[in-house]
Design an enzyme around this catalytic site. Structure first.
Site, PDB file in Angstrom:
ATOM      1  N   TYR A   1      14.936  19.208  37.716  1.00 35.05           N
ATOM      2  CA  TYR A   1      15.806  18.525  36.585  1.00 35.05           C
ATOM      3  C   TYR A   1      14.758  19.005  35.133  1.00 35.05           C
ATOM      4  O   TYR A   1      13.707  18.568  35.234  1.00 35.05           O
ATOM      5  CB  TYR A   1      15.817  17.065  36.530  1.00 35.05           C
ATOM      6  CG  TYR A   1      16.765  16.824  35.374  1.00 35.05           C
ATOM      7  CD1 TYR A   1      18.291  16.575  35.925  1.00 35.05           C
ATOM      8  CD2 TYR A   1      16.617  16.274  34.214  1.00 35.05           C
ATOM      9  CE1 TYR A   1      19.305  16.373  34.979  1.00 35.05           C
ATOM     10  CE2 TYR A   1      17.528  15.881  33.179  1.00 35.05           C
ATOM     11  CZ  TYR A   1      19.088  15.773  33.717  1.00 35.05           C
ATOM     12  OH  TYR A   1      19.725  15.579  32.753  1.00 35.05           O
TER      13      TYR A   1
ATOM     14  N   TYR B   1      23.320  23.329  30.174  1.00 34.86           N
ATOM     15  CA  TYR B   1      22.968  21.950  30.682  1.00 34.86           C
ATOM     16  C   TYR B   1      24.386  21.323  31.023  1.00 34.86           C
ATOM     17  O   TYR B   1      25.030  20.866  30.308  1.00 34.86           O
ATOM     18  CB  TYR B   1      22.410  21.349  29.479  1.00 34.86           C
ATOM     19  CG  TYR B   1      22.196  19.802  29.652  1.00 34.86           C
ATOM     20  CD1 TYR B   1      20.937  19.374  30.592  1.00 34.86           C
ATOM     21  CD2 TYR B   1      22.404  18.870  28.654  1.00 34.86           C
ATOM     22  CE1 TYR B   1      20.902  18.144  30.676  1.00 34.86           C
ATOM     23  CE2 TYR B   1      22.081  17.671  28.837  1.00 34.86           C
ATOM     24  CZ  TYR B   1      21.262  17.083  29.779  1.00 34.86           C
ATOM     25  OH  TYR B   1      20.849  15.806  29.648  1.00 34.86           O
TER      26      TYR B   1
END
Lengths: 131, 392
Positions: free
Chosen positions: B292, B342
């Protein structure tokens, strides 16, 4: 200057009332004496309800800080400093505020709460260098 | 090694990801999140070679910014879902959604679950206060009045704490951004494909010092979906199955509280031993990692907390080239949130699947057999999640 205003809840109302009187107080567990922040009903150590407020030294040390440039929220457009303070009175607890020093913060330096009166209904805790 | 209950070991490799699907990543999709979700779900089913009416479960996560399964199901004519999940949360729970789908399939509660994340995170619902209200958490009241509310600010605060404690440098963050952009240059889906240099990084404008623009992920409109079913069923489908070897959840302290809180350690440090033990593997077994990367620093701290290097050594580890293509641990081979787009973690899982199927094209890690993929390590919401996926 328009800015986000805190919305006190049933756990936090007394904290904000005390800040309004320039009192720096944290909750202390009635059962085991552990200090905690932010305000809430249960002690995370002994898992009991029941606490009293204790005025403590409004002091800590600088853990980190940012210099904000991007206008994410209503309020100042100029760069401003938000400081993360390790609170002396509550082990392992961090609090935040704007920096009220004339120079940038330094890692680990001692700081003291500095009350900023925004208006008649709102006072905030900021931080300045020194004991 | 952490003790693992037998029934948890039985869960390992019982389920598989049978397909992945994407919409294009853009700055303005021009369509609703419901439309994005449907498109990604259908694309994932097409990839798996499964008809829509075989789906009996849908799962997503959101923060009030997207279409839930109760809309997506009926929109696709799925009027009798055996199982669904509408998980609150952002990047902390992306991998938990797939983990929970795997649990549902493993127990027989559902046979085929499509997990999706659909966002118009640039054109409609930007994270971090621009164009939307402050997130709902009682702790926000102690931060927002100081102009401290957006994830780049919060992560910058933790990044500086790490710099102060361990000597991590801007150049370390920069090298990570440069490396991931080089990966994105080989990814046709990526929004940002023009290579950058360390000088470009250092010259990019301040967002919240110590973060510059190129420390921050993109804001993207798009959707991504993955199909979770039994390993047995997946073997009979169009694509090589990718097994779910481990799924783990983690939690930790909040911004403000937690005795002994160390802002340079994330909830991933406590999750990692559980995750590895479940798969019977360790950091040395990971061939590729999709971590992440809402910000450069989140990768550096996870490299430490997942055990790829010592605590505090994440910066030098990245600077050594270890995470670049051809290095011992290629990280974010698709370019990550910093350069691909994203979509809150689902695109990291999908990229891991591509790598393990061997269809990642120019960015393929040769012989990749085991992948780690992770969610936001627990700074913003005190929760995290992760998966270990592997080739059968």
């Amino acid at each position: 200057m328009a800015r986000y205003r805190p919305e006190p809840d049933r756990d936090s109302r007394e904290w904000w009332e005390r800040v309004g009187r320039r009192e720096f107080a944290v909750q202390v567990c009635d059962a085991c004496g552990t200090a905690r922040f932010p305000a809430r009903a249960f002690c995370a150590r002994c898992r009991t309800e029941g606490a009293h407020w204790r005025e403590v030294a409004p002091e800590g040390t600088v853990e980190s800080w940012i210099v904000n440039h991007q206008p994410f929220v209503p309020g100042p457009r100029e760069p401003y400093v938000v400081v993360m303070v390790r609170l002396a009175a509550v082990p392992g607890c961090f609090v935040y505020g704007n920096w009220r020093g004339r120079r940038p913060p330094e890692h680990g330096e001692r700081v003291t709460a500095s009350y900023t009166r925004v208006d008649a209904d709102l006072t905030l805790v900021d931080w300045r260098p020194g004991p | 090694m952490t003790d693992v209950p037998k029934r948890l070991l039985a869960f390992s490799d019982l389920t598989a990801i049978a397909g992945v699907g994407y919409t294009p990543f853009t700055k303005n999709s021009g369509v609703s999140t419901l439309t994005l979700a449907c498109r990604a779900v259908l694309a994932a089913l097409e990839d798996a070679g499964l008809p829509v009416d075989q789906v009996d479960g849908l799962a997503t996560h959101r923060v009030g910014d997207s279409a839930p399964p109760t809309l997506v199901g009926p929109a696709l004519g799925l009027t009798d879902l055996a199982w669904h999940l509408d998980q609150f949360g952002g990047g902390s729970v992306s991998h938990a959604v797939v983990g929970q789908a795997a649990l549902a399939v493993a127990t027989g509660m559902a046979e085929t679950v499509v997990c999706y994340r659909a966002v118009n995170a640039r054109s409609e619902f930007r994270m971090g206060g621009t164009g939307r209200g402050v997130p709902v958490s009682p702790e926000v009241q102690y931060q927002a009045p100081y102009g401290y509310v957006a994830p780049p600010q919060q992560y910058a605060m933790y990044a500086r704490a790490h710099m102060l404690k361990y000597g991590t440098k801007a150049e370390h963050f920069g090298q990570l951004a440069v490396t991931q952009r080089a990966n994105a240059a080989k990814n046709p889906r990526a929004l940002m494909r023009i290579p950058i240099t360390l000088d470009d990084y250092l010259a990019s404008r301040w967002i919240a010092e110590p973060f510059r623009l190129l420390d921050c992920c993109l804001e993207t409109d798009g959707a991504c979906a993955v199909v979770v079913t039994t390993a047995e069923r997946a073997r009979a489908l169009r694509r090589p199955p990718v097994l779910v070897s481990a799924a783990a959840w983690g939690g930790g302290t909040t911004h403000l509280s937690g005795p002994g809180a160390d802002p340079t350690v994330t909830a991933a440090a406590a999750l990692a031993p559980r995750l590895y033990a479940q798969a019977g593997l360790g950091p040395d077994d990971i061939d590729v990692a999709e971590l992440y990367d809402c910000f450069t620093y989140s990768v550096i701290v996870q490299l430490e907390d997942y055990g790829f290097c010592g605590k505090g050594e994440g910066g030098p580890y990245v600077a050594s080239g270890a995470t670049a293509a051809g290095g011992p641990l290629p990280v974010n081979t698709h370019g990550g949130f910093l350069s691909e787009g994203y979509v809150h973690g689902m695109n990291h899982i999908a990229e891991a699947v591509s790598q393990l199927r061997g269809d990642a094209g120019e960015r393929q890690v040769p012989g990749a057999e085991v992948a780690l993929s992770t969610a936001q390590p627990g700074y913003i919401l005190p929760a995290t999640s992760a998966l270990i996926l592997r080739r059968p």
